[in-house]
Design a protein around this motif. Structure first.
Motif, PDB file in Angstrom:
ATOM      1  N   ASP A  62      19.163  13.879  51.169  1.00 57.57           N
ATOM      2  CA  ASP A  62      19.458  13.202  49.904  1.00 57.57           C
ATOM      3  C   ASP A  62      18.187  12.968  49.092  1.00 57.57           C
ATOM      4  OD1 ASP A  62      22.122  13.120  50.588  1.00 57.57           O
ATOM      5  OD2 ASP A  62      22.095  11.006  51.179  1.00 57.57           O
ATOM      6  N   LYS A  65      17.271  16.145  47.359  1.00 57.13           N
ATOM      7  CA  LYS A  65      18.163  16.441  46.232  1.00 57.13           C
ATOM      8  C   LYS A  65      17.898  15.553  45.026  1.00 57.13           C
ATOM      9  CE  LYS A  65      21.932  17.915  49.191  1.00 57.13           C
ATOM     10  NZ  LYS A  65      23.220  17.528  49.751  1.00 57.13           N
ATOM     11  N   SER A  71      11.891  20.069  44.194  1.00 52.55           N
ATOM     12  CA  SER A  71      12.663  21.234  43.754  1.00 52.55           C
ATOM     13  C   SER A  71      11.993  22.517  44.225  1.00 52.55           C
ATOM     14  CB  SER A  71      12.794  21.247  42.235  1.00 52.55           C
ATOM     15  OG  SER A  71      11.559  21.586  41.644  1.00 52.55           O
TER      16      SER A  71
END
Length: 84
Positions: A62, A65, A71
């Motif tokens: 989590d 994300k 990223s």
């Protein structure tokens, strides 16, 4: 790792309530705007989640994300490591 710019490094000192200590540290970095009673409730909830099997791995996912620093574009590939 910090100098590389694609790692978020946090530390905490586990005490008599290690899951609460970890939850507090993580929430300070993920939701710094949360405070007061709402923060205490989130710490309790997260500590309970972390006690369950595989919860730490899911929570790490989590984090990846929810934070743009992780990223694929920013760092090529993502690795999350936790030492407990």
């Amino acid at each position: 790792m910090r100098r590389a710019g694609n790692w978020l490094v946090v530390s905490f000192r586990p005490n008599a309530r290690p899951f609460h200590a970890l939850a507090s540290t993580l929430l300070n970095h993920l939701e710094p705007q949360t405070s007061g009673e709402a923060k205490l409730q989130k710490i309790e909830n997260l500590a309970a989640r972390l006690r369950k099997a595989n919860s730490l791995r899911n929570f790490a996912g989590d984090i990846v994300k929810r934070n743009p620093i992780f990223s694929r574009k920013a760092c090529g590939r993502v690795q999350v490591r936790a030492i407990l």
